[in-house]
Design a protein around this motif. Structure first.
Motif, PDB file in Angstrom:
ATOM      1  N   GLY A 500       0.827  -1.203   0.000  1.00  0.00           N
ATOM      2  CA  GLY A 500       0.000   0.000   0.000  1.00  0.00           C
ATOM      3  C   GLY A 500       0.860   1.252   0.000  1.00  0.00           C
ATOM      4  N   ALA A 501       1.892   1.250   0.856  1.00  0.00           N
ATOM      5  CA  ALA A 501       2.799   2.402   0.908  1.00  0.00           C
ATOM      6  C   ALA A 501       3.583   2.537  -0.393  1.00  0.00           C
ATOM      7  N   LEU A 502       4.012   1.398  -0.937  1.00  0.00           N
ATOM      8  CA  LEU A 502       4.744   1.440  -2.205  1.00  0.00           C
ATOM      9  C   LEU A 502       3.845   1.971  -3.319  1.00  0.00           C
ATOM     10  N   SER A 503       2.596   1.523  -3.327  1.00  0.00           N
ATOM     11  CA  SER A 503       1.642   2.014  -4.314  1.00  0.00           C
ATOM     12  C   SER A 503       1.500   3.529  -4.236  1.00  0.00           C
ATOM     13  N   ARG A 504       1.370   4.052  -3.023  1.00  0.00           N
ATOM     14  CA  ARG A 504       1.230   5.499  -2.878  1.00  0.00           C
ATOM     15  C   ARG A 504       2.490   6.234  -3.322  1.00  0.00           C
ATOM     16  N   SER A 505       3.654   5.603  -3.112  1.00  0.00           N
ATOM     17  CA  SER A 505       4.903   6.264  -3.483  1.00  0.00           C
ATOM     18  C   SER A 505       5.100   6.359  -4.989  1.00  0.00           C
ATOM     19  N   VAL A 506       4.430   5.499  -5.753  1.00  0.00           N
ATOM     20  CA  VAL A 506       4.558   5.541  -7.214  1.00  0.00           C
ATOM     21  C   VAL A 506       3.327   6.173  -7.859  1.00  0.00           C
ATOM     22  N   GLY A 507       2.573   6.917  -7.062  1.00  0.00           N
ATOM     23  CA  GLY A 507       1.448   7.663  -7.596  1.00  0.00           C
ATOM     24  C   GLY A 507       0.117   6.969  -7.484  1.00  0.00           C
ATOM     25  N   GLY A 508       0.092   5.747  -7.020  1.00  0.00           N
ATOM     26  CA  GLY A 508      -1.164   5.042  -6.823  1.00  0.00           C
ATOM     27  C   GLY A 508      -1.808   5.424  -5.517  1.00  0.00           C
ATOM     28  N   GLN A 509      -2.896   4.776  -5.199  1.00  0.00           N
ATOM     29  CA  GLN A 509      -3.613   5.092  -3.963  1.00  0.00           C
ATOM     30  C   GLN A 509      -3.847   3.844  -3.122  1.00  0.00           C
ATOM     31  N   PRO A 589      10.044   0.907 -11.107  1.00  0.00           N
ATOM     32  CA  PRO A 589       9.639   1.770 -12.230  1.00  0.00           C
ATOM     33  C   PRO A 589       8.208   2.268 -12.105  1.00  0.00           C
ATOM     34  N   VAL A 590       8.020   3.520 -12.495  1.00  0.00           N
ATOM     35  CA  VAL A 590       6.709   4.163 -12.462  1.00  0.00           C
ATOM     36  C   VAL A 590       6.191   4.272 -13.893  1.00  0.00           C
ATOM     37  N   ALA A 591       4.898   4.140 -14.051  1.00  0.00           N
ATOM     38  CA  ALA A 591       4.291   4.221 -15.377  1.00  0.00           C
ATOM     39  C   ALA A 591       4.772   5.475 -16.112  1.00  0.00           C
ATOM     40  N   GLU A 592       5.248   5.275 -17.344  1.00  0.00           N
ATOM     41  CA  GLU A 592       5.824   6.391 -18.099  1.00  0.00           C
ATOM     42  C   GLU A 592       4.757   7.368 -18.579  1.00  0.00           C
ATOM     43  N   VAL A 593       3.551   6.882 -18.825  1.00  0.00           N
ATOM     44  CA  VAL A 593       2.439   7.753 -19.201  1.00  0.00           C
ATOM     45  C   VAL A 593       1.241   7.400 -18.332  1.00  0.00           C
ATOM     46  N   SER A 594       0.449   8.400 -17.976  1.00  0.00           N
ATOM     47  CA  SER A 594      -0.730   8.172 -17.150  1.00  0.00           C
ATOM     48  C   SER A 594      -1.637   9.398 -17.213  1.00  0.00           C
ATOM     49  N   THR A 595      -2.906   9.171 -17.025  1.00  0.00           N
ATOM     50  CA  THR A 595      -3.854  10.286 -16.921  1.00  0.00           C
ATOM     51  C   THR A 595      -3.909  10.846 -15.513  1.00  0.00           C
ATOM     52  N   ASP A 596      -3.269  10.188 -14.570  1.00  0.00           N
ATOM     53  CA  ASP A 596      -3.298  10.586 -13.161  1.00  0.00           C
ATOM     54  C   ASP A 596      -2.117  11.519 -12.878  1.00  0.00           C
ATOM     55  N   GLU A 597      -2.409  12.693 -12.351  1.00  0.00           N
ATOM     56  CA  GLU A 597      -1.349  13.660 -12.047  1.00  0.00           C
ATOM     57  C   GLU A 597      -0.360  13.099 -11.026  1.00  0.00           C
ATOM     58  N   ARG A 598      -0.869  12.321 -10.075  1.00  0.00           N
ATOM     59  CA  ARG A 598       0.026  11.757  -9.053  1.00  0.00           C
ATOM     60  C   ARG A 598       1.042  10.811  -9.675  1.00  0.00           C
ATOM     61  N   VAL A 599       0.611  10.028 -10.632  1.00  0.00           N
ATOM     62  CA  VAL A 599       1.527   9.106 -11.304  1.00  0.00           C
ATOM     63  C   VAL A 599       2.549   9.883 -12.122  1.00  0.00           C
ATOM     64  N   ALA A 605       9.782  12.242 -10.344  1.00  0.00           N
ATOM     65  CA  ALA A 605      10.669  11.981  -9.209  1.00  0.00           C
ATOM     66  C   ALA A 605      11.520  10.737  -9.461  1.00  0.00           C
ATOM     67  N   TYR A 606      10.930   9.743 -10.102  1.00  0.00           N
ATOM     68  CA  TYR A 606      11.660   8.518 -10.428  1.00  0.00           C
ATOM     69  C   TYR A 606      12.810   8.804 -11.370  1.00  0.00           C
ATOM     70  N   GLU A 607      12.571   9.616 -12.378  1.00  0.00           N
ATOM     71  CA  GLU A 607      13.626   9.941 -13.339  1.00  0.00           C
ATOM     72  C   GLU A 607      14.766  10.700 -12.659  1.00  0.00           C
ATOM     73  N   ARG A 608      14.430  11.587 -11.737  1.00  0.00           N
ATOM     74  CA  ARG A 608      15.478  12.317 -11.015  1.00  0.00           C
ATOM     75  C   ARG A 608      16.307  11.369 -10.161  1.00  0.00           C
ATOM     76  N   ALA A 609      15.630  10.453  -9.464  1.00  0.00           N
ATOM     77  CA  ALA A 609      16.352   9.509  -8.600  1.00  0.00           C
ATOM     78  C   ALA A 609      17.196   8.543  -9.427  1.00  0.00           C
ATOM     79  N   ARG A 610      16.685   8.120 -10.555  1.00  0.00           N
ATOM     80  CA  ARG A 610      17.404   7.147 -11.382  1.00  0.00           C
ATOM     81  C   ARG A 610      18.697   7.722 -11.946  1.00  0.00           C
ATOM     82  N   ALA A 611      18.792   9.027 -11.983  1.00  0.00           N
ATOM     83  CA  ALA A 611      20.012   9.653 -12.492  1.00  0.00           C
ATOM     84  C   ALA A 611      21.224   9.305 -11.639  1.00  0.00           C
ATOM     85  N   ALA A 612      20.982   8.945 -10.396  1.00  0.00           N
ATOM     86  CA  ALA A 612      22.098   8.567  -9.503  1.00  0.00           C
ATOM     87  C   ALA A 612      22.507   7.109  -9.662  1.00  0.00           C
ATOM     88  N   GLN A 613      21.739   6.337 -10.408  1.00  0.00           N
ATOM     89  CA  GLN A 613      22.028   4.917 -10.590  1.00  0.00           C
ATOM     90  C   GLN A 613      23.229   4.750 -11.516  1.00  0.00           C
TER      91      GLN A 613
END
Length: 631
Positions: A500-509, A589-599, A605-613
């Motif tokens: 549930g927490a992971l879902s919320r962190s990637v834009g889900g609910q 990984p977070v969905a690359e396209v979505s109709t949800d603003e949270r996603v 945020a995922y792309e910014r964090a992945r830059a350190a990988q």
């Protein structure tokens, strides 16, 4: 001597011993099993006939009995395990998950599933798999990718070589994992002339492999040249019995220590240079020093994605690795200098040739460690919320465990919180037992049974969420039947709080993560269809003594019980009260396209964090010369 294949195998297993450092003990603690048509007349009869030689234990689920064997093996530092037998069919495939867990965690367990008739006379048999293109396949072939050794004994004479090969793998620290000997039900009951030597006591000696002198010299040179070295201690430190050697090295050199999931407790938390957990579930102390370390010394770690924070943890431009490991696969990772050797022997050798690190690095490590110790006190303190937080539950368990208590956990959000917050007090590193190589829901209770069988002197406290509890509650019956003294803290948060927490962190609910009636609501917090379950009553119906705790204070009081046998303490917890990330990241990984603003925001945020990988490709020697890494 004429006997059946099953009788010969039971006699053989009972005669196997293991030795390390001059200490010798039986390798098998006994045999777990559930009987069906594929093993009852073979191994079942043999175990009954020789029950004085190899104790038999009845499980309630085949997966659970493998978990119990693995818990025993880990507690024994891989110097012992159990055999596990099942019938062919669903009983066998139930063990596949346990086999994967054992192999991924590098822990020995012997699996003895029944198999279809070698003669094929009654083919196809009940529960037999038919493959149109291959007449040799049975469901037991599913064990091949998740075991370190697989054999199918099609003739009685094959038992001898198969059993010896099984023991070779089980007792090899570098090669160990699950071993499967598939035994056709007709072959199990078939008699043959067994050589006397096969049944005689046999000792398997685990020799401590020293590092190659040249590799040791190169490692010492690299460590001396480093300005900011960091040790990452894995499970191999504990399995090798090297916790004292690690502490002595740290005392002599001032090199700080961070720990993996399996290595948690390799250094006492009270040590001033103990940084605690590292990586995706790491502490701020460990993650900050990992970020700036210019040389990382991995000891007994397989470098999982959680340990490396998905290869974002170590950010020095020229960081290099020195890997001490009995397994070549793990010693060679991250282009590191490989010391394929026993951890204790290597640490003792390095202590003689290393110098003290720069004072500023040591002082910084000590300050960060002290700062995080204060942070733990803050986080585990009872809050003002209506329900206890998981962190406060962990704090209560930690205090109740003391020095000779071991916490057991495996899945959900609890392992991550335990990794960050646990204060290790056992000098042998046995106070923290979290199965996170495979993170298997349902491991906790049977794993706790195995630990208690291996170390009766330890207090076993299982921390299990409601989701994991519901996976294998039947093993609570096994604990009752076996009279296992263990405390099970059942943290009830009404669903899968971790995901549930992971879902919320990637834009889900939190979609699909809460127990509800009917279709899953779109939003986690929707209470309109909440499913009310009384898990305390369920545990009581299975024979356990149950205590209901409604606060942290009541939990602490309940943990002081003096009841014998399994005790379940039920406590409802706040599924939304989490522990900070402490500057870590995990690649989901977070969905690359979505109709949800949270996603969409989560993707940014995922792309910014992945830059350190990054890929760790710079050889340690080149890193020491300041070569630029390849990204």
């Amino acid at each position: 001597m004429r006997m059946t294949v099953a009788q010969a195998l039971v006699r053989f297993l009972a005669a196997q011993q293991i030795e390390r450092d001059g200490e010798r003990s039986p390798f098998f603690g006994g045999c777990w099993g559930i009987f069906g048509h594929g093993n009852v007349a073979g191994l079942g009869q043999a175990l009954q006939q020789h029950r004085d030689l190899l104790p038999y234990h009845l499980a309630r689920n085949e997966q659970g009995m493998v978990h119990a064997a693995v818990g025993y093996a880990r507690q024994r530092n891989r110097l012992g395990t159990f055999a596990c037998t099942s019938s062919v069919g669903p009983g066998a495939t139930n063990m596949v998950t346990g086999a994967a867990l054992a192999t991924i965690n590098r822990l020995p367990v012997l699996l003895l599933p029944g198999d279809t008739f070698a003669t094929r006379a009654p083919h196809p048999v009940l529960q037999g798999l038919e493959v149109p293109s291959d007449g040799t396949v049975s469901v037991n072939d599913a064990f091949r990718p998740v075991t370190r050794y697989f054999d199918r004994v099609l003739r009685p004479e094959q038992l001898i070589s198969a059993a010896l090969e099984a023991m070779r793998v089980l007792t090899d620290p570098a090669a160990t994992g699950a071993v499967c000997l598939a035994l056709p039900e007709d072959v199990q009951a078939e008699a043959f002339d067994v050589p006397e030597a096969f049944l005689e006591p046999r000792v398997w000696t685990v020799y401590r492999q020293p590092p190659a002198p040249e590799a040791l010299a190169r490692a010492a040179e690299l460590i001396r040249a480093a300005r900011r070295p960091l040790i990452v201690a894995g499970g191999g430190v504990i399995y090798s019995g090297a916790t004292a050697a690690l502490a002595e090295l740290v005392n002599a050199t001032g090199i700080p220590v961070a720990e993996t999931m399996a290595g948690r407790g390799a250094l006492l938390s009270s040590h001033p240079l103990s940084l605690g957990a590292v990586g995706a579930t790491g502490t701020s102390a460990a993650n900050r020093l990992a970020r700036d370390a210019d040389l990382v010394i991995g000891i007994g770690t397989r470098w999982s994605d959680f340990t490396t924070a998905s290869k974002s943890a170590f950010q020095d431009p020229g960081v290099g690795f020195v890997n001490i490991n009995v397994a070549a696969l793990d010693a060679s990772k991250h282009a590191g200098l490989a010391l394929q050797a026993d951890a204790r022997v290597t640490l003792e050798a390095l202590r003689e040739v290393l110098e003290r690190v720069e004072p500023d690095w040591e002082a910084r490590a000590a300050a960060e460690a002290a700062g995080f110790a204060s942070e733990v006190e803050r986080v585990v303190a009872p809050g003002d919320g209506e329900l206890p937080s998981q962190a406060s539950v962990i704090g209560a368990i930690n205090d109740a465990a003391g020095e000779l208590g071991v916490v057991v956990c495996a899945a959900g959000s609890a392992p991550g919180d335990l990794h960050k917050l646990w204060r290790a007090r056992d000098p042998d590193g046995k106070g923290y037992h979290v199965e996170y190589g495979y993170s298997t829901m349902g491991y906790e209770i049977p794993g706790g049974i195995g630990i208690k069988l291996a170390s009766p002197e330890y207090r076993v406290i299982v921390l299990i969420g409601d989701g994991s509890y519901l996976m294998l509650p039947g093993e609570l019956v096994t604990a009752v039947a076996e009279g296992i003294d263990m405390t099970i803290v059942l943290a009830d948060n009404h669903g899968y709080a971790s995901i549930g927490a992971l879902s919320r962190s990637v834009g889900g609910q939190g979609f699909g993560t809460r127990y509800v009636r009917g279709a899953a609501p779109a939003v986690d917090g929707d209470q309109t269809s909440a499913l009310e379950l009384d898990l305390a009553a369920n545990a009581e119906s299975l024979g356990a003594h149950v205590i209901r705790a409604r606060s942290v204070e009541e939990l602490r009081e309940a943990l002081g019980h003096d009841v014998r046998g399994p005790v379940v303490i039920h406590v409802e917890t706040d599924r939304y009260a989490g522990v900070p990330d402490y500057e870590s990241w995990w690649d989901v990984p977070v969905a690359e396209v979505s109709t949800d603003e949270r996603v969409r925001a989560a993707r940014e945020a995922y792309e910014r964090a992945r830059a350190a990988q990054r890929a760790y490709l710079t050889p340690a020697e080149a890193a020491a010369r300041g070569a630029s890494p390849l990204r």
